[in-house]
Design a protein around this motif. Structure first.
Motif, PDB file in Angstrom:
ATOM      1  N   ALA A  32      -0.526   0.223  -3.467  1.00 53.72           N
ATOM      2  CA  ALA A  32      -1.728  -0.446  -2.609  1.00 53.72           C
ATOM      3  C   ALA A  32      -0.730  -1.313  -1.369  1.00 53.72           C
ATOM      4  O   ALA A  32      -1.716  -1.897  -0.670  1.00 53.72           O
ATOM      5  N   SER A  33       0.770  -1.798  -2.450  1.00 57.83           N
ATOM      6  CA  SER A  33       1.157  -2.818  -0.992  1.00 57.83           C
ATOM      7  C   SER A  33       1.645  -1.719  -0.133  1.00 57.83           C
ATOM      8  O   SER A  33       2.631  -2.260   0.829  1.00 57.83           O
ATOM      9  N   LEU A  34       2.026  -0.221  -0.478  1.00 59.63           N
ATOM     10  CA  LEU A  34       2.632   0.618   0.650  1.00 59.63           C
ATOM     11  C   LEU A  34       2.851   0.399   1.896  1.00 59.63           C
ATOM     12  O   LEU A  34       3.748   0.602   2.486  1.00 59.63           O
ATOM     13  N   PRO A  35       0.984   0.579   2.496  1.00 63.42           N
ATOM     14  CA  PRO A  35       1.323   0.207   4.158  1.00 63.42           C
ATOM     15  C   PRO A  35       1.466  -0.719   4.785  1.00 63.42           C
ATOM     16  O   PRO A  35       2.973  -0.959   5.294  1.00 63.42           O
ATOM     17  N   PHE A  36       2.346  -1.986   3.629  1.00 66.51           N
ATOM     18  CA  PHE A  36       2.257  -3.064   4.470  1.00 66.51           C
ATOM     19  C   PHE A  36       3.740  -3.595   4.265  1.00 66.51           C
ATOM     20  O   PHE A  36       4.548  -3.547   5.197  1.00 66.51           O
ATOM     21  N   ILE A  37       4.688  -2.583   3.619  1.00 62.01           N
ATOM     22  CA  ILE A  37       6.370  -2.557   2.808  1.00 62.01           C
ATOM     23  C   ILE A  37       6.783  -1.857   3.686  1.00 62.01           C
ATOM     24  O   ILE A  37       7.126  -2.063   4.551  1.00 62.01           O
ATOM     25  N   LEU A  38       5.601  -0.720   4.281  1.00 61.78           N
ATOM     26  CA  LEU A  38       6.159   0.563   4.936  1.00 61.78           C
ATOM     27  C   LEU A  38       6.452   0.033   6.612  1.00 61.78           C
ATOM     28  O   LEU A  38       7.104   0.021   7.613  1.00 61.78           O
ATOM     29  N   VAL A  39       5.489  -1.140   7.158  1.00 60.77           N
ATOM     30  CA  VAL A  39       5.262  -1.725   7.775  1.00 60.77           C
ATOM     31  C   VAL A  39       6.484  -2.620   8.778  1.00 60.77           C
ATOM     32  O   VAL A  39       7.301  -2.396   8.954  1.00 60.77           O
ATOM     33  N   PHE A  40       7.161  -3.647   7.087  1.00 59.69           N
ATOM     34  CA  PHE A  40       8.040  -4.096   7.726  1.00 59.69           C
ATOM     35  C   PHE A  40       9.365  -3.225   7.143  1.00 59.69           C
ATOM     36  O   PHE A  40      10.231  -3.743   8.164  1.00 59.69           O
ATOM     37  N   VAL A  41       9.933  -2.156   6.472  1.00 55.80           N
ATOM     38  CA  VAL A  41      10.629  -0.944   7.003  1.00 55.80           C
ATOM     39  C   VAL A  41      10.874  -0.562   7.643  1.00 55.80           C
ATOM     40  O   VAL A  41      12.192  -0.746   8.242  1.00 55.80           O
ATOM     41  N   PHE A  42       9.494  -0.163   8.880  1.00 64.15           N
ATOM     42  CA  PHE A  42       9.715   1.011  10.103  1.00 64.15           C
ATOM     43  C   PHE A  42      10.317  -0.574  11.256  1.00 64.15           C
ATOM     44  O   PHE A  42      11.325  -0.573  12.188  1.00 64.15           O
ATOM     45  N   VAL A  43       9.106  -1.419  11.301  1.00 62.78           N
ATOM     46  CA  VAL A  43       9.723  -3.067  12.335  1.00 62.78           C
ATOM     47  C   VAL A  43      11.188  -3.565  12.126  1.00 62.78           C
ATOM     48  O   VAL A  43      11.537  -3.241  13.076  1.00 62.78           O
ATOM     49  N   VAL A  44      11.794  -3.527  10.673  1.00 65.30           N
ATOM     50  CA  VAL A  44      12.751  -4.445  10.536  1.00 65.30           C
ATOM     51  C   VAL A  44      14.310  -2.632  10.740  1.00 65.30           C
ATOM     52  O   VAL A  44      15.430  -3.697  12.018  1.00 65.30           O
ATOM     53  N   LEU A  45      13.442  -1.589  10.427  1.00 70.72           N
ATOM     54  CA  LEU A  45      14.858  -0.363  11.097  1.00 70.72           C
ATOM     55  C   LEU A  45      14.829  -0.388  12.858  1.00 70.72           C
ATOM     56  O   LEU A  45      15.347  -0.276  13.306  1.00 70.72           O
ATOM     57  N   ALA A  46      13.828  -0.629  13.272  1.00 66.04           N
ATOM     58  CA  ALA A  46      13.632  -1.031  14.988  1.00 66.04           C
ATOM     59  C   ALA A  46      13.854  -1.712  15.183  1.00 66.04           C
ATOM     60  O   ALA A  46      14.397  -1.530  16.617  1.00 66.04           O
ATOM     61  N   SER A  47      14.612  -2.695  14.852  1.00 67.55           N
ATOM     62  CA  SER A  47      14.593  -3.705  15.419  1.00 67.55           C
ATOM     63  C   SER A  47      15.908  -3.763  16.357  1.00 67.55           C
ATOM     64  O   SER A  47      17.037  -3.147  15.460  1.00 67.55           O
ATOM     65  N   SER A  48      16.254  -5.184  16.654  1.00 72.39           N
ATOM     66  CA  SER A  48      17.781  -5.513  16.728  1.00 72.39           C
ATOM     67  C   SER A  48      18.933  -5.175  16.211  1.00 72.39           C
ATOM     68  O   SER A  48      20.538  -5.555  16.116  1.00 72.39           O
ATOM     69  N   LEU A  95       4.333   1.636  15.433  1.00 74.86           N
ATOM     70  CA  LEU A  95       5.116   1.877  13.553  1.00 74.86           C
ATOM     71  C   LEU A  95       4.043   1.536  12.741  1.00 74.86           C
ATOM     72  O   LEU A  95       4.847   1.884  11.554  1.00 74.86           O
ATOM     73  N   ILE A  96       3.715   0.626  13.283  1.00 75.23           N
ATOM     74  CA  ILE A  96       2.592   0.061  12.184  1.00 75.23           C
ATOM     75  C   ILE A  96       1.567   1.275  11.722  1.00 75.23           C
ATOM     76  O   ILE A  96       0.969   1.311  11.084  1.00 75.23           O
ATOM     77  N   LEU A  97       1.243   2.032  12.979  1.00 73.08           N
ATOM     78  CA  LEU A  97       0.193   3.214  12.577  1.00 73.08           C
ATOM     79  C   LEU A  97       0.606   3.894  12.127  1.00 73.08           C
ATOM     80  O   LEU A  97       0.614   4.629  11.067  1.00 73.08           O
ATOM     81  N   LEU A  98       2.011   4.810  12.162  1.00 73.66           N
ATOM     82  CA  LEU A  98       3.117   5.263  11.513  1.00 73.66           C
ATOM     83  C   LEU A  98       3.233   4.858   9.817  1.00 73.66           C
ATOM     84  O   LEU A  98       2.959   5.873   8.574  1.00 73.66           O
ATOM     85  N   ALA A  99       3.161   3.646   9.373  1.00 70.76           N
ATOM     86  CA  ALA A  99       4.052   3.391   8.273  1.00 70.76           C
ATOM     87  C   ALA A  99       2.052   3.193   7.816  1.00 70.76           C
ATOM     88  O   ALA A  99       2.018   3.787   6.637  1.00 70.76           O
ATOM     89  N   THR A 100       0.465   3.076   8.754  1.00 67.09           N
ATOM     90  CA  THR A 100      -0.260   2.830   7.441  1.00 67.09           C
ATOM     91  C   THR A 100      -0.938   5.014   7.243  1.00 67.09           C
ATOM     92  O   THR A 100      -1.760   4.926   5.831  1.00 67.09           O
ATOM     93  N   PHE A 101      -0.912   5.045   7.980  1.00 65.95           N
ATOM     94  CA  PHE A 101      -0.911   6.459   7.650  1.00 65.95           C
ATOM     95  C   PHE A 101      -0.019   7.075   7.089  1.00 65.95           C
ATOM     96  O   PHE A 101      -0.205   8.156   5.861  1.00 65.95           O
ATOM     97  N   ILE A 102       1.236   7.115   6.766  1.00 63.76           N
ATOM     98  CA  ILE A 102       1.710   7.603   5.262  1.00 63.76           C
ATOM     99  C   ILE A 102       1.246   7.301   4.532  1.00 63.76           C
ATOM    100  O   ILE A 102       1.322   7.129   3.195  1.00 63.76           O
ATOM    101  N   GLY A 103       1.461   5.593   4.521  1.00 64.54           N
ATOM    102  CA  GLY A 103       0.512   4.450   3.288  1.00 64.54           C
ATOM    103  C   GLY A 103      -0.495   5.266   2.722  1.00 64.54           C
ATOM    104  O   GLY A 103      -0.967   5.518   1.895  1.00 64.54           O
TER     105      GLY A 103
END
Length: 514
Positions: free
Chosen positions: A279-295, A333-341
């Motif tokens: 259930a939490s996976l889309p939000f978890i993936l949002v966090f992971v993807f955004v952090v990985l793409a950050s500075s 990143l959010i769209l990708l995370a949501t589609f996967i989740g």
């Protein structure tokens, strides 16, 4: 100078009058405001017709990318989670901790909202928590107001510290001392805001009874880690660490000290760890993807940044290219995370497409509103209208200028909808004023950042996001009227606190870093 000052005030006066007093729909008020600004820029500030129109076009494109794009992505995440039943599972999980709406607001709007602001920004911290709070039974308008107020102090270090980093770049002040000063300036507000959120949740000061200790710890657990991280690490992580510590502390305090009726607990549906994770996976993936793409991960950030388009839009002097970062944008990143989740949650690809389509078509009024206000801000900036207002305030206030320095930052965010843009507009103005008055540069420049967080809650752009998030287009004037009084209180505390502390020189920050 004074004629320019008065002319430059006209678009702002129109927005306040039309939205707060006449209760004009935001789509109409902001569109008319843009037309007024275009006429003033051409006739009153001698910006050429071509430069004015291309400046407005750049604002419209910036409204679409990344702002509306991120809002669509954030609401898409919520809508998919709602369709899949994930939101219900998250609600049940949180309800097993507590069903007290006051504590849920601290966890969702304050802690989780602060976390979303820290990793993504661009409206996600209002859009997603507001939807979740409505699911817990909060009045939609009240949920929007609560999320707007909660989304103030975290914005200083939002989007992985972008506003503070930008302020440092603009003023050439060392970023770590400046970050540390800003966390000190925000400390009192970070402690006060959770109490305000609790009061708003239950309709009065009496709402604090029974949750006072939890509320206090919710503020302290955000503020103290943020101060320490800013001092010893830098601007990228303060809000991330602070929000995570806040969530963990608030949940722990709720479990230890706030007991609910056992009958209520028994009536809450239980879910396995796997169900909760899914259930939490889309939000978890949002966090992971955004952090990985950050500075924080420069190699990945650089790789994604290569897929970027640059377009020349504005034709005026010192024009910069408009940038579209296709892969590293939080929206992508959010769209990708949501589609996967969503696919893992067994939502078909076809259904995901339908949900995305309905999300987009449901935001057309918000799209026009946001594009209009960003275009208005761009034209005001290019014509010199924004700087004319700020320069007049410096002359008008003289030696007591530090008292109103936060108002300059608030003005910048009110106009542009962005803390980062407010720092670009007024960072050097604040620095020059501090040097002319012989006061602490970090303190006055930091005041611009802190003031900018106040302007965030009443920015027409933020109001439009909140209105869209609760599914009530046309509620902008109601939300603005309610939130404006809290913004005035917020600004009053900032100005008096920062001016008093600055004058007393309690924190001689420059010396501690020299």
């Amino acid at each position: 100078m004074w004629i320019s000052f008065l002319l430059a005030l006209i678009p702002i006066i129109w927005l306040i009058y039309s939205l707060a007093i006449r209760k004009t729909p935001a789509i109409k008020a902001c569109s008319i405001g843009l037309l007024i600004t275009i006429v003033l820029a051409i006739l009153g500030f001698n910006l050429s017709i071509v430069d004015t129109l291309t400046g407005a076009l750049e604002g419209i494109l910036m409204g679409l990318w990344p702002i509306v794009y991120v809002i669509v992505a954030a609401l898409f995440t919520y809508n998919v989670s709602n369709y899949s039943g994930g939101i219900k599972i998250i609600q049940d999980t949180l309800s097993s901790i507590t069903t007290d709406q006051r504590i849920l607001v601290l966890i969702i709007a304050w802690g989780f909202g602060g976390f979303l602001e820290a990793i993504a920004g661009f409206g996600t911290a209002v859009a997603i928590p507001a939807g979740i709070l409505i699911g817990f039974g909060l009045n939609p308008i009240n949920a929007a107001i609560i999320c707007l107020i909660a989304n103030t102090t975290p914005t200083a270090f939002g989007a992985i510290g972008l506003p503070v980093i930008t302020l440092s770049d603009v003023t050439n002040l060392p970023v770590t001392p400046l970050s540390f000063v800003i966390t000190l300036q925000l400390a009192l507000l970070i402690i006060i805001i959770p109490f305000l959120l609790v009061i708003l949740t239950d309709g009065g000061v009496k709402a604090i009874k029974g949750v006072g200790l939890i509320t206090l710890m919710s503020g302290l657990s955000f503020s103290i880690p943020q101060i320490l991280v800013a001092k010893f690490v830098g601007p990228e992580l303060p809000a991330i660490v602070g929000s995570i510590c806040c969530i963990l502390t608030t949940v722990l305090m709720a479990k230890l000290y706030h007991h609910q009726d056992n009958d209520i607990k028994e009536n809450i549906e239980k879910h396995s760890a796997i169900e909760i994770l899914r259930a939490s996976l889309p939000f978890i993936l949002v966090f992971v993807f955004v952090v990985l793409a950050s500075s924080l991960f420069p190699d990945i950030q650089h790789l994604l940044g290569k897929v970027t388009s640059y377009i020349k839009v504005y034709t005026g002097k010192d024009a910069e290219l408009f940038k579209i970062n296709w892969l590293s944008s939080p929206g992508t990143l959010i769209l990708l995370a949501t589609f996967i989740g969503g696919l893992i949650q067994k939502v078909s690809f076809k259904k995901l497409g339908q949900i995305l389509k309905s999300t987009i078509f449901g935001l057309w009024k918000t799209l026009i509103t946001i594009c209009s206000i960003v275009a208005l801000a761009k034209v005001m900036g290019y014509a010199g209208m924004t700087s004319a207002i700020a320069a007049a305030l410096v002359v008008l206030m003289g030696p007591i200028y530090p008292l109103v320095a936060p108002l300059i930052g608030a003005l910048g965010t009110f106009i542009t909808g962005s803390d980062t843009s407010a720092n670009v507009l007024f960072g050097n103005l604040q620095l020059s004023s501090a040097k002319a008055l012989g006061v602490n540069s970090n303190w006055v420049v930091g005041s611009n950042m802190v003031g900018a967080t106040a302007g965030k809650m009443i920015s027409p752009q933020s109001i439009a996001v909140a209105s869209a998030a609760i599914g009530q287009d046309g509620s902008e004037s109601i939300i603005l009227k309610q939130v404006a009084k809290w913004c005035l209180l917020y600004l009053g505390i900032i100005c008096i606190f920062l001016y008093g502390i600055g004058n007393c020189q309690i924190f001689c920050v420059n010396r501690s870093f020299s």
